[in-house]
Design a protein around this motif. Structure first.
Motif, PDB file in Angstrom:
ATOM      1  N   LEU A   1       0.831  -1.200   0.000  1.00 30.09           N
ATOM      2  CA  LEU A   1       0.000   0.000   0.000  1.00 30.09           C
ATOM      3  C   LEU A   1       0.876   1.265   0.000  1.00 30.09           C
ATOM      4  N   VAL A   2       1.926   1.243   0.823  1.00 30.05           N
ATOM      5  CA  VAL A   2       2.840   2.397   0.882  1.00 30.05           C
ATOM      6  C   VAL A   2       3.483   2.627  -0.488  1.00 30.05           C
ATOM      7  N   GLU A   3       3.919   1.538  -1.131  1.00 29.92           N
ATOM      8  CA  GLU A   3       4.501   1.627  -2.482  1.00 29.92           C
ATOM      9  C   GLU A   3       3.530   2.318  -3.438  1.00 29.92           C
ATOM     10  N   VAL A   4       2.286   1.840  -3.426  1.00 32.49           N
ATOM     11  CA  VAL A   4       1.274   2.353  -4.343  1.00 32.49           C
ATOM     12  C   VAL A   4       1.012   3.838  -4.067  1.00 32.49           C
ATOM     13  N   MET A   5       0.846   4.189  -2.801  1.00 34.14           N
ATOM     14  CA  MET A   5       0.571   5.591  -2.453  1.00 34.14           C
ATOM     15  C   MET A   5       1.724   6.503  -2.879  1.00 34.14           C
TER      16      MET A   5
END
Length: 295
Positions: A164-168
């Protein structure tokens, strides 16, 4: 190979109360910054948590849940939410995996459609459902609105939190670093301490109390390895004061013990905590009292 450009920006999680927003913020940052409680409407301050990575800086802004306001406090919270939404780069709409999509989710999706931020759907609490139920929920969520991506996560088990952090981060603008390396939050310690006391005071009280508790830290005095904290817990009615204090002061004592443990962890010092419960009649509806209590 070209070097990846540095990205930095602001993101926030939104969703109806209890969608797992604060728990997810805490899981990403790795320490307790936004308070969590199983009572809706526990977050009242915009708390920024800063996540440092070699090629990016993700600044998480924690907002109260958007709800239909019944008091002046409710209206002010909603204004705060909308203002925050208009200032961030990425928004994660949190929808629990274990509950059907409801009117609240549709209402918020509609509100988000007007904004310039990139909107992701985050399906939370995936640890509570089996794979079939999760697949059905992911499909239902993807049909709910026009999301850049749909990401399933579990803050409790840690599953997909890094993804999720990667995507954000991918949707943040190219930008130099916004905060110094050692900074985890820009909230003054007093606000965090007040939030930890309020969380302890909310634990285990009956449902009529959550909105009625406010905490003001009057003084924080560091003395060597000890920090002395004087704080007032405000409620709206004498009957609520009796609930918070408990039989022969037992409940308040428990609140103090629980809060002190958390505060010591936050500050890294021993803490002397002096708590008083005060009645501020109907403070949620009174502009003067709201200002005094920091809203």
């Amino acid at each position: 190979m070209t070097e990846r450009s540095y990205r930095a920006g602001f993101a926030c999680f939104v969703g109806r109360p209890n969608a797992g927003k604060s728990t997810l913020t805490n899981a990403i940052v790795g320490q307790k910054i936004a308070i969590t409680s199983n009572k809706p409407q526990t977050t009242r301050h915009v708390i920024r948590a800063v996540l440092h990575r070699p090629d990016s800086q993700l600044v998480l802004v924690d907002t109260p849940g958007l709800h239909r306001p019944r008091t002046l406090l409710g209206e002010r919270l909603n204004d705060l939410v909308r203002q925050t939404w208009s200032e961030v780069d990425v928004i994660g709409l949190c929808i629990p995996a274990d509950e059907p999509i409801g009117r609240g989710d549709r209402f918020i999706t509609g509100e988000l459609a007007e904004l310039k931020a990139t909107v992701l759907a985050v399906v939370t609490k995936t640890d509570l459902v089996d794979r079939k139920r999760l697949a059905e929920q992911l499909l239902a969520v993807s049909e709910l609105g026009d999301f850049a991506e749909v990401v399933p996560v579990s803050a409790v088990s840690g599953h997909q939190v890094d993804t999720l952090v990667e995507v954000m981060t991918r949707y943040l603008p190219e930008s130099p670093q916004l905060y110094p390396d050692d900074m985890l939050t820009d909230d003054p310690e007093q606000v965090l301490v007040a939030e930890l006391i309020r969380e302890a005071a909310l634990e285990g009280v009956r449902d009529e109390l959550p909105h009625s508790i406010a905490v003001v830290v009057e003084e924080m005095l560091p003395e060597g390895r000890l920090t002395k904290i004087y704080a007032d817990v405000y409620v709206e009615r004498p009957s609520q004061k009796a609930i918070v204090i408990g039989h022969r002061g037992a409940r308040l004592k428990g609140v103090g013990t629980a809060a002190r443990r958390q505060i010591e962890e936050l500050l890294g010092t021993k803490v002397y905590l002096d708590l008083h419960v005060r009645v501020a009649k109907d403070w949620q509806r009174d502009p003067k009292q709201l200002r005094k209590l920091g809203f």
